[in-house]
Design a protein around this motif. Structure first.
Motif, PDB file in Angstrom:
ATOM      1  N   ILE A 206       0.836  -1.208   0.000  1.00  0.00           N
ATOM      2  CA  ILE A 206       0.000   0.000   0.000  1.00  0.00           C
ATOM      3  C   ILE A 206       0.866   1.251   0.000  1.00  0.00           C
ATOM      4  CG2 ILE A 206      -1.655   1.340   1.366  1.00  0.00           C
ATOM      5  CD1 ILE A 206      -2.822  -1.341   2.316  1.00  0.00           C
ATOM      6  N   VAL A 207       1.920   1.239   0.830  1.00  0.00           N
ATOM      7  CA  VAL A 207       2.825   2.395   0.883  1.00  0.00           C
ATOM      8  C   VAL A 207       3.482   2.646  -0.477  1.00  0.00           C
ATOM      9  CG1 VAL A 207       4.978   3.259   1.874  1.00  0.00           C
ATOM     10  CG2 VAL A 207       3.260   2.222   3.353  1.00  0.00           C
ATOM     11  N   LEU A 208       3.952   1.562  -1.114  1.00  0.00           N
ATOM     12  CA  LEU A 208       4.599   1.711  -2.417  1.00  0.00           C
ATOM     13  C   LEU A 208       3.620   2.219  -3.474  1.00  0.00           C
ATOM     14  CD1 LEU A 208       6.814  -1.527  -2.503  1.00  0.00           C
ATOM     15  CD2 LEU A 208       7.545   0.837  -2.106  1.00  0.00           C
ATOM     16  N   VAL A 209       2.392   1.739  -3.448  1.00  0.00           N
ATOM     17  CA  VAL A 209       1.387   2.203  -4.405  1.00  0.00           C
ATOM     18  C   VAL A 209       1.106   3.690  -4.203  1.00  0.00           C
ATOM     19  CG1 VAL A 209      -1.037   2.014  -5.078  1.00  0.00           C
ATOM     20  CG2 VAL A 209       0.322  -0.049  -4.750  1.00  0.00           C
ATOM     21  N   VAL A 210       0.976   4.101  -2.944  1.00  0.00           N
ATOM     22  CA  VAL A 210       0.721   5.519  -2.652  1.00  0.00           C
ATOM     23  C   VAL A 210       1.886   6.377  -3.131  1.00  0.00           C
ATOM     24  CG1 VAL A 210       0.424   7.201  -0.810  1.00  0.00           C
ATOM     25  CG2 VAL A 210      -0.833   5.043  -0.739  1.00  0.00           C
ATOM     26  N   LEU A 211       3.120   5.920  -2.865  1.00  0.00           N
ATOM     27  CA  LEU A 211       4.291   6.672  -3.315  1.00  0.00           C
ATOM     28  C   LEU A 211       4.332   6.773  -4.831  1.00  0.00           C
ATOM     29  CD1 LEU A 211       7.110   5.362  -0.925  1.00  0.00           C
ATOM     30  CD2 LEU A 211       6.055   7.638  -0.938  1.00  0.00           C
ATOM     31  N   ALA A 212       4.003   5.668  -5.503  1.00  0.00           N
ATOM     32  CA  ALA A 212       3.996   5.681  -6.971  1.00  0.00           C
ATOM     33  C   ALA A 212       2.959   6.659  -7.503  1.00  0.00           C
ATOM     34  CB  ALA A 212       3.726   4.271  -7.503  1.00  0.00           C
ATOM     35  N   LEU A 213       1.796   6.689  -6.863  1.00  0.00           N
ATOM     36  CA  LEU A 213       0.760   7.632  -7.283  1.00  0.00           C
ATOM     37  C   LEU A 213       1.206   9.072  -7.074  1.00  0.00           C
ATOM     38  CD1 LEU A 213      -2.467   5.863  -5.931  1.00  0.00           C
ATOM     39  CD2 LEU A 213      -1.786   6.162  -8.326  1.00  0.00           C
ATOM     40  N   LEU A 214       1.847   9.335  -5.936  1.00  0.00           N
ATOM     41  CA  LEU A 214       2.331  10.691  -5.655  1.00  0.00           C
ATOM     42  C   LEU A 214       3.410  11.112  -6.646  1.00  0.00           C
ATOM     43  CD1 LEU A 214       2.496  10.621  -1.747  1.00  0.00           C
ATOM     44  CD2 LEU A 214       0.825  11.800  -3.182  1.00  0.00           C
ATOM     45  N   LEU A 215       4.323  10.176  -6.945  1.00  0.00           N
ATOM     46  CA  LEU A 215       5.363  10.484  -7.923  1.00  0.00           C
ATOM     47  C   LEU A 215       4.767  10.717  -9.302  1.00  0.00           C
ATOM     48  CD1 LEU A 215       8.165   7.960  -6.872  1.00  0.00           C
ATOM     49  CD2 LEU A 215       8.199  10.453  -6.612  1.00  0.00           C
ATOM     50  N   GLY A 216       3.778   9.903  -9.669  1.00  0.00           N
ATOM     51  CA  GLY A 216       3.129  10.083 -10.964  1.00  0.00           C
ATOM     52  C   GLY A 216       2.434  11.423 -11.072  1.00  0.00           C
ATOM     53  N   ILE A 217       1.722  11.805 -10.005  1.00  0.00           N
ATOM     54  CA  ILE A 217       1.047  13.107 -10.010  1.00  0.00           C
ATOM     55  C   ILE A 217       2.069  14.240 -10.085  1.00  0.00           C
ATOM     56  CG2 ILE A 217      -0.368  14.667  -8.615  1.00  0.00           C
ATOM     57  CD1 ILE A 217      -1.799  12.170  -7.516  1.00  0.00           C
ATOM     58  N   GLY A 218       3.166  14.091  -9.329  1.00  0.00           N
ATOM     59  CA  GLY A 218       4.216  15.111  -9.375  1.00  0.00           C
ATOM     60  C   GLY A 218       4.848  15.231 -10.752  1.00  0.00           C
ATOM     61  N   ALA A 219       5.052  14.083 -11.420  1.00  0.00           N
ATOM     62  CA  ALA A 219       5.642  14.105 -12.761  1.00  0.00           C
ATOM     63  C   ALA A 219       4.718  14.784 -13.757  1.00  0.00           C
ATOM     64  CB  ALA A 219       5.969  12.681 -13.213  1.00  0.00           C
ATOM     65  N   VAL A 220       3.407  14.520 -13.625  1.00  0.00           N
ATOM     66  CA  VAL A 220       2.433  15.154 -14.522  1.00  0.00           C
ATOM     67  C   VAL A 220       2.435  16.668 -14.330  1.00  0.00           C
ATOM     68  CG1 VAL A 220      -0.026  15.381 -15.033  1.00  0.00           C
ATOM     69  CG2 VAL A 220       0.979  13.120 -14.724  1.00  0.00           C
ATOM     70  N   ILE A 221       2.459  17.100 -13.070  1.00  0.00           N
ATOM     71  CA  ILE A 221       2.483  18.538 -12.780  1.00  0.00           C
ATOM     72  C   ILE A 221       3.761  19.168 -13.318  1.00  0.00           C
ATOM     73  CG2 ILE A 221       2.578  20.239 -10.928  1.00  0.00           C
ATOM     74  CD1 ILE A 221       0.791  18.374  -9.278  1.00  0.00           C
TER      75      ILE A 221
END
Length: 292
Positions: free
Chosen positions: A47-62
């Motif tokens: 769960i932690v890794l999935v959340v981190l991946a989502l945060l990184l993905g959102i940051g990359a998009v921004i």
């Protein structure tokens, strides 16, 4: 009750709730409880890794969205400065490729196009289009890998070249059928005779403009090369001689004219090759000179 029955051994009842005794783990296979703990930690880590991946993905998009906006703006500002344009002069920069963020992280932009309408080119004005490959984040730190450009001129914008192209002949200019056509008049026998002149444009090996007259018509009659050697048509001979017009003093040293094309839309497109050091070396951006 008999005495034998009174002395029978007592048989314990079966446990209704295994594992509820003092031992605590009775009835549970060895090693099962640690496996359950490991399973819980594995799920939490996932769960932690999935959340981190989502945060990184959102940051990359921004970051990608932000760079898509800011990088062209920086390039447009630099172009205005290089060309001495006003702050409100239209300049359009585009960064190609799938990810501007990745290009930024790897130190350069692979495909950059720049368009500048109505840009000054000495006494000429035209639309400049540039395409550069592998542009460094800081252009002063290294040359371009390769760059090409073009200048699009309308018939009106070609007027300053008309004097050199036609030995001072002025008139109405149009671009059609792959050539520059000039309509004017010349004095002949005390009268103004309508003259139509067609010339082709090309680039010389030195980067100048080659002007080759292709046809002439005076008073509605075609003028042949034989007629130019005798009679009144001799006075038209200077107009029909090929000539080379130097434009080196109107261009940066780092640009070389390679081709001229007359489009079906009635415009002249001059193509240029750019020296890779034109951004790095200020001397490459200085105007050239004509003459020996």
């Amino acid at each position: 009750m008999s005495s034998d029955a009174a002395h029978q051994p007592t048989v314990p009842l079966p446990e209704l709730f295994p594992g509820s005794g003092d031992a605590g783990s009775a009835g549970v296979p060895d090693g099962q409880q640690p496996a359950r703990k490991k399973s819980r930690w594995g799920r939490r880590l996932t769960i932690v890794l999935v959340v981190l991946a989502l945060l990184l993905g959102i940051g990359a998009v921004i970051a990608e969205f932000t760079l898509r906006q800011t990088v062209p703006e920086v390039m447009e500002s630099a172009a205005r400065k290089q060309l001495s344009l006003s702050a409100d002069h239209e300049v359009e920069a585009t960064v190609g490729g799938t990810s501007v963020l990745w290009q930024t992280l790897t130190g350069g932009y692979r495909d950059v196009t720049l368009r500048v309408p109505d840009a000054p080119l000495g006494d000429l004005r035209g639309e400049i289009s540039l395409r550069a490959y592998r542009v460094p984040l800081n252009p002063t730190t290294g040359p371009l890998t390769a760059a090409t450009g073009s200048v699009t001129l309308t018939p009106e914008q070609l007027q300053p070249l008309l004097s050199s192209a036609t030995v001072g002949l002025a008139g109405e200019v149009s671009l059609e059928d792959g050539e520059m056509q000039i309509k004017s008049s010349i004095p002949l026998f005390g009268a103004q005779v309508p003259l139509e002149l067609g010339v082709t444009l090309a680039a010389s090996p030195e980067g100048n403009v080659l002007i080759t007259p292709s046809r002439a018509k005076a008073g509605g009659l075609e003028i042949t090369s034989e007629q130019l050697s005798e009679g009144p048509a001799q006075m038209l001979a200077p107009l029909l001689e090929p000539r080379e017009v130097c434009i080196l003093d109107r261009l940066p040293v780092g640009l070389t004219l390679t081709d001229i094309d007359i489009t079906s839309s009635g415009k002249a497109v001059a193509s240029f090759a750019a020296d890779p050091k034109i951004v790095l070396d200020a001397a490459m951006r200085e105007k050239g000179t004509c003459g020996k």
